[in-house]
Design an enzyme around this catalytic site. Structure first.
Site, PDB file in Angstrom:
ATOM      1  CG  ASP A 126      -1.971   1.055   1.175  1.00 15.56           C
ATOM      2  OD1 ASP A 126      -3.045   0.767   0.638  1.00 15.56           O
ATOM      3  OD2 ASP A 126      -1.707   2.181   1.643  1.00 15.56           O
ATOM      4  CB  ILE A 127       1.019   4.224  -2.228  1.00 16.72           C
ATOM      5  CG1 ILE A 127       1.293   3.384  -3.483  1.00 16.72           C
ATOM      6  CG2 ILE A 127       1.814   5.531  -2.291  1.00 16.72           C
ATOM      7  CD1 ILE A 127       0.860   4.048  -4.780  1.00 16.72           C
ATOM      8  CD  GLU A 183      -4.564   4.200  -1.153  1.00 11.85           C
ATOM      9  OE1 GLU A 183      -4.717   4.599   0.016  1.00 11.85           O
ATOM     10  OE2 GLU A 183      -5.434   4.328  -2.038  1.00 11.85           O
TER      11      GLU A 183
END
Length: 325
Positions: free
Chosen positions: A207-208, A250
């Site tokens: 996950d960003i 994301e």
């Protein structure tokens, strides 16, 4: 039979009879030939036989038949054509011999070739029919070839459209990566292989970090560009058997076949470092990653849940790190 009876019968035999003198002049003709041609005996007497023939037959008679008759005393089965009173042609077979002495001249027998003409017409009609059949067959073959070509083109077009539909159904439109539909399919396949053969595999969720800030600060177009750059970095160096998926938003997922938990953690750490070093014009981008490996009795919810909890742990411990369970 008396000679007078024979002469009377000559008029009614089923063939034409002509008597010629030595100078090729008709001296007698029977009624049968007159009836065939619609002429009287007076139309023949005193004339040469070629005057009652078609032009081509008359020339052939004078050039070949008469000289041969005078030289050899006979000719047999020569095909010629006479013209009747209506100007139509009558094809005949002509045979002739010298008259027995002391008479001087020739006797000519003419047999109509109506049956032969009929056969020729039938043959011509059969040939025409055969030619038409061949032409129709060739036309049909051309149509079949055209239809086969069209069918092949349609199959190609259908395959292309199916490929596009498959791509639309399984590809993330923004990043070009596989979408969640592919994840669901692949995770089921690898779980089935694990249950049957204990072939290990691992799942990484990534996950960003602080992605919302990119959107809020720079706009959604910038956020989309960051997603593309991260997707490209994650896909770099992956094996053909690995599966990379954008799960949505994301979040990304990597399915690594024949990979232990420890090896998957090393892969995750390498990817984390590569993302951190990513030279993005929008600033530093980091990832938090959670790793889980398949266990006996796992469902897809089980392995996803462990990886998701590890990801949450990485987030809660400060982000930009890898956790596993």
């Amino acid at each position: 039979m008396r000679a007078s009876e024979l002469k009377h019968d000559v008029d009614h035999i089923p063939g034409g009879l002509i008597l010629l003198d030595g100078s090729n002049t008709i001296t007698a003709v029977n009624q049968t030939l007159c009836d065939w041609l619609g002429l009287s005996k007076q139309d023949f007497l005193g004339h040469a036989p070629e005057t009652r023939m078609t032009r081509a037959s008359g020339m052939y008679y004078l050039g070949h038949v008469l000289p041969s008759l005078r030289l050899h005393g006979r000719v047999e089965e020569v095909l010629l054509s006479f013209s009747n009173a209506a100007g139509k042609d009558l094809s005949v077979m002509l045979s002739a011999t010298s008259c027995p002495k002391p008479e001087d001249g020739f006797q000519v027998l003419v047999i109509p070739m109506q049956r032969r003409n009929l056969v020729e017409e039938q043959l011509q009609q059969a040939r025409k029919t055969a030619e038409q059949a061949v032409a129709a067959k060739e036309e049909a073959l051309q149509e079949v070839r055209a239809m086969a070509h069209e069918l092949e083109e349609r199959h190609k077009e259908l395959a292309r459209l199916n490929s596009q539909l498959e791509q639309l159904a399984t590809q993330d439109a923004l990043t070009g990566l596989n979408n969640r539909r592919v994840y669901e399919r692949e995770i089921e396949i690898h779980l089935a292989l694990f249950r049957r053969s204990k072939l290990p595999f691992a799942l990484i969720l990534a996950d960003i970090d602080w992605f919302k800030q990119f959107n809020d600060r720079f706009g959604h177009d910038t956020g989309d560009q960051v997603l593309k750059e991260v997707g490209q970095c994650l896909s770099a160096g992956m094996r053909d058997v690995d599966t990379l998926v954008r799960m949505g938003g994301e979040e990304f997922a990597l399915i690594l076949p024949n990979t232990t938990l420890e090896d998957a953690a090393l892969v995750a750490e390498r990817k984390r470092g590569e993302i951190e070093k990513l030279n993005s014009r929008h600033g530093t981008v980091t990832l938090s990653l959670g790793v889980a490996a398949a266990r006996n009795g796992d469902t897809k919810s089980d392995i996803y849940g462990r990886a998701d909890r590890s990801l949450y742990k990485a987030k809660s411990q400060g982000r930009n790190q890898v956790c596993m369970s």
